[in-house]
Design a protein around this motif. Structure first.
Motif, short mmCIF file in Angstrom:
data_model
loop_
_atom_site.label_atom_id
_atom_site.label_comp_id
_atom_site.label_asym_id
_atom_site.label_seq_id
_atom_site.Cartn_x
_atom_site.Cartn_y
_atom_site.Cartn_z
N ASP A 16 104.13 43.22 -36.54
CA ASP A 16 103.86 44.60 -36.09
C ASP A 16 102.38 44.92 -36.22
O ASP A 16 101.82 45.68 -35.44
CB ASP A 16 104.68 45.60 -36.92
N PHE A 17 101.74 44.34 -37.25
CA PHE A 17 100.30 44.48 -37.44
C PHE A 17 99.83 43.34 -38.34
O PHE A 17 100.63 42.65 -38.97
CB PHE A 17 99.93 45.84 -38.05
N VAL A 18 98.52 43.16 -38.37
CA VAL A 18 97.92 42.10 -39.18
C VAL A 18 96.96 42.72 -40.19
O VAL A 18 96.12 43.56 -39.82
CB VAL A 18 97.17 41.08 -38.30
N VAL A 19 97.08 42.33 -41.44
CA VAL A 19 96.15 42.72 -42.49
C VAL A 19 95.01 41.71 -42.52
O VAL A 19 95.26 40.51 -42.70
CB VAL A 19 96.84 42.80 -43.86
N LEU A 40 93.99 49.57 -31.86
CA LEU A 40 94.56 50.26 -33.02
C LEU A 40 94.05 49.57 -34.29
O LEU A 40 94.51 48.49 -34.63
CB LEU A 40 96.09 50.24 -32.95
N ILE A 41 93.08 50.20 -34.93
CA ILE A 41 92.45 49.64 -36.13
C ILE A 41 92.45 50.70 -37.22
O ILE A 41 91.94 51.82 -37.02
CB ILE A 41 91.00 49.19 -35.84
N GLN A 42 93.03 50.37 -38.35
CA GLN A 42 92.98 51.22 -39.53
C GLN A 42 92.37 50.42 -40.68
O GLN A 42 92.27 49.19 -40.61
CB GLN A 42 94.38 51.71 -39.91
N VAL A 43 91.96 51.12 -41.73
CA VAL A 43 91.26 50.49 -42.84
C VAL A 43 92.08 50.66 -44.12
O VAL A 43 92.65 51.73 -44.37
CB VAL A 43 89.84 51.07 -43.00
N MET A 60 103.86 52.96 -34.87
CA MET A 60 104.97 53.55 -34.11
C MET A 60 104.62 54.92 -33.53
O MET A 60 105.49 55.63 -33.03
CB MET A 60 106.20 53.66 -35.01
N GLY A 61 103.34 55.30 -33.63
CA GLY A 61 102.91 56.56 -33.03
C GLY A 61 102.64 57.67 -34.03
O GLY A 61 102.32 58.80 -33.63
N GLY A 62 102.74 57.39 -35.32
CA GLY A 62 102.50 58.39 -36.35
C GLY A 62 101.01 58.62 -36.57
O GLY A 62 100.16 58.00 -35.92
N PRO A 63 100.67 59.50 -37.52
CA PRO A 63 99.26 59.83 -37.78
C PRO A 63 98.49 58.68 -38.39
O PRO A 63 99.08 57.74 -38.94
CB PRO A 63 99.36 61.00 -38.76
N ALA A 64 97.18 58.74 -38.28
CA ALA A 64 96.32 57.74 -38.90
C ALA A 64 96.48 57.77 -40.41
O ALA A 64 96.68 58.84 -41.00
CB ALA A 64 94.86 57.98 -38.51
N VAL A 65 96.40 56.61 -41.03
CA VAL A 65 96.47 56.56 -42.49
C VAL A 65 95.06 56.62 -43.08
O VAL A 65 94.82 57.32 -44.06
CB VAL A 65 97.26 55.32 -42.96
N GLY A 83 102.22 53.84 -44.22
CA GLY A 83 101.43 54.64 -43.30
C GLY A 83 101.00 53.86 -42.07
O GLY A 83 101.01 54.37 -40.95
N MET A 84 100.62 52.60 -42.27
CA MET A 84 100.21 51.76 -41.14
C MET A 84 101.40 51.49 -40.23
O MET A 84 101.28 51.54 -39.00
CB MET A 84 99.63 50.45 -41.66
#
Length: 383
Positions: free
Chosen positions: A74-77, A124-127, A324-329, A318-319
């Motif tokens: 679903d995502f990669v760390v 889609l990139i989060q930290v 899935m369309g939720g808020p940024a973490v 959160g990620m």
């Protein structure tokens, strides 16, 4: 006890990297199999590959291409050195794979800007900034933002270093991307060494401790940053938090406010844990309270997780929600701002002069949104 809302299926993620932080994600996933599953790890050193496969029973791959050819996360760390992260983030983004990258996502501002361009283009990139999700810090931020202290105008944060400290300071003060005037000082002095990641010291010895203090004047709000290089594990240095508003004060776990009649009201933030003397529930944190209200509820109980691991679990949830369309973490824009502020502090230390920050591209674009506050609330329900 209110039952946990366990997801219908665990989030599937992969990891690039095999170091200390990568292992932290593996450990959390193993303790919460109903929430997470690691489908693979990209690691190159032979010793790391052997350790991951033996200790964690997770398949390893030599490249991102091999990983994605064998599993669909679903995502990669991305948990590698900052100098190596931008190339990997870019590769994953071009493959349309959501990324949760370790801090900092790049070593400097010039190498951050191309990553921000990727987000502008739809990546889609989060930290993976987790400190503000730790139980006590979550509680302290909740108190600061709840209004019970009145209008908060000053905070002093001595809990984590550099960009981590900036992320907490901004949330405590309710600061987004406002500019600051910064003065800073650094002092080096001997200190008896404490534990390291390898464990307790074998003998007493001195090290050179670097103590950094800085004042960030945002105009209507003042932030003070204070941290020492050996503070995380030191037996001789403690963490501290001071938040002042016009109707109250938070000092570490103590909260001073006024009641409805204007009389002084002193309360403490208290940990509610299972597994103490005479308790047979298991060893876990239930939550933190302020009087009869909950400032933090552990949604992962009764899993046996340390506070740092609970924050990583919250980050992963959160990620997963964000994918899935939720808020940024914790957005790349926020990470860039916190990295920029800590670099400004270092510049003030080296120059000995006052530094004035300037509005950066991420603050004026669609990337520049206010910090997420949804987890930092005070609740009345019992967990």
């Amino acid at each position: 006890m209110i039952p946990r809302q366990i997801p219908n299926a665990p989030a599937i993620f992969a990891i690039v990297g095999g170091g200390f932080r990568a292992v932290a994600f593996l450990r959390v996933a193993r303790e919460l199999p109903e929430y997470f599953r690691v489908c693979g790890v990209v690691a190159r050193r032979a010793a790391t590959v052997r350790a991951i496969e033996a200790d964690w029973n997770v398949p390893t791959f030599g490249t991102v291409e091999e990983l994605l050819g064998n599993c669909s996360p679903d995502f990669v760390v991305v948990a590698v050195m900052p100098s190596d992260a931008p190339e990997l983030i870019t590769e994953l983004a071009r493959r349309k794979i959501p990324v949760l990258t370790e801090t900092p996502p790049a070593p400097d501002i010039p190498s951050l800007l191309p990553l921000l361009d990727l987000v502008q283009d739809g990546a889609l990139i989060q930290v993976a900034e987790q400190y503000h999700l730790e139980p006590l810090l979550t509680s302290q931020i909740a108190v600061a933002r709840s209004g019970i202290l009145g209008t908060v105008g000053e905070a002093s944060v001595s809990v984590c270093h550099d960009y981590h400290g900036m992320s907490v300071l901004r949330r405590i003060l309710g600061i987004g991307f406002e500019n600051a005037t910064i003065t800073a000082h650094e002092r080096v002095a001997p200190l008896v060494a404490g534990p390291t990641r390898a464990g307790d010291p074998h003998a007493e010895h001195l090290l050179n401790e670097t103590h950094t203090s800085a004042r960030l004047d945002f105009g209507d709000r003042l932030g003070c940053y204070d941290f020492s290089s050996d503070q995380y594990r030191s037996w001789l240095r403690s963490h501290s938090m001071l938040v002042r508003g016009d109707r109250g004060e938070l000092r570490d776990e103590q909260v001073r406010t006024l009641d409805r009649n204007g009389a002084p009201l002193h309360r403490g933030i208290t940990r509610v844990s299972a597994g103490g003397a005479g308790n047979h529930e298991g060893l876990f944190l239930r939550g933190l309270t302020l009087g009869d209200e909950w400032t933090y509820v552990n949604e992962f109980a009764p899993a046996r997780l340390a506070d740092d691991e609970l924050s990583i679990a919250a980050l992963l949830v959160g990620m997963s929600d964000h994918v899935m369309g939720g808020p940024a973490v914790y957005s790349l824009a926020e990470a860039a701002q916190d990295h920029y502020l800590q670099l400004a502090i270092k510049r003030a230390v080296v120059s000995g002069e006052t530094v004035r920050t300037e509005t950066q591209p991420w603050a004026t674009s669609a990337l520049g949104r206010s910090p997420r506050q949804s987890r930092h609330t005070i609740r009345s329900e019992r967990p």
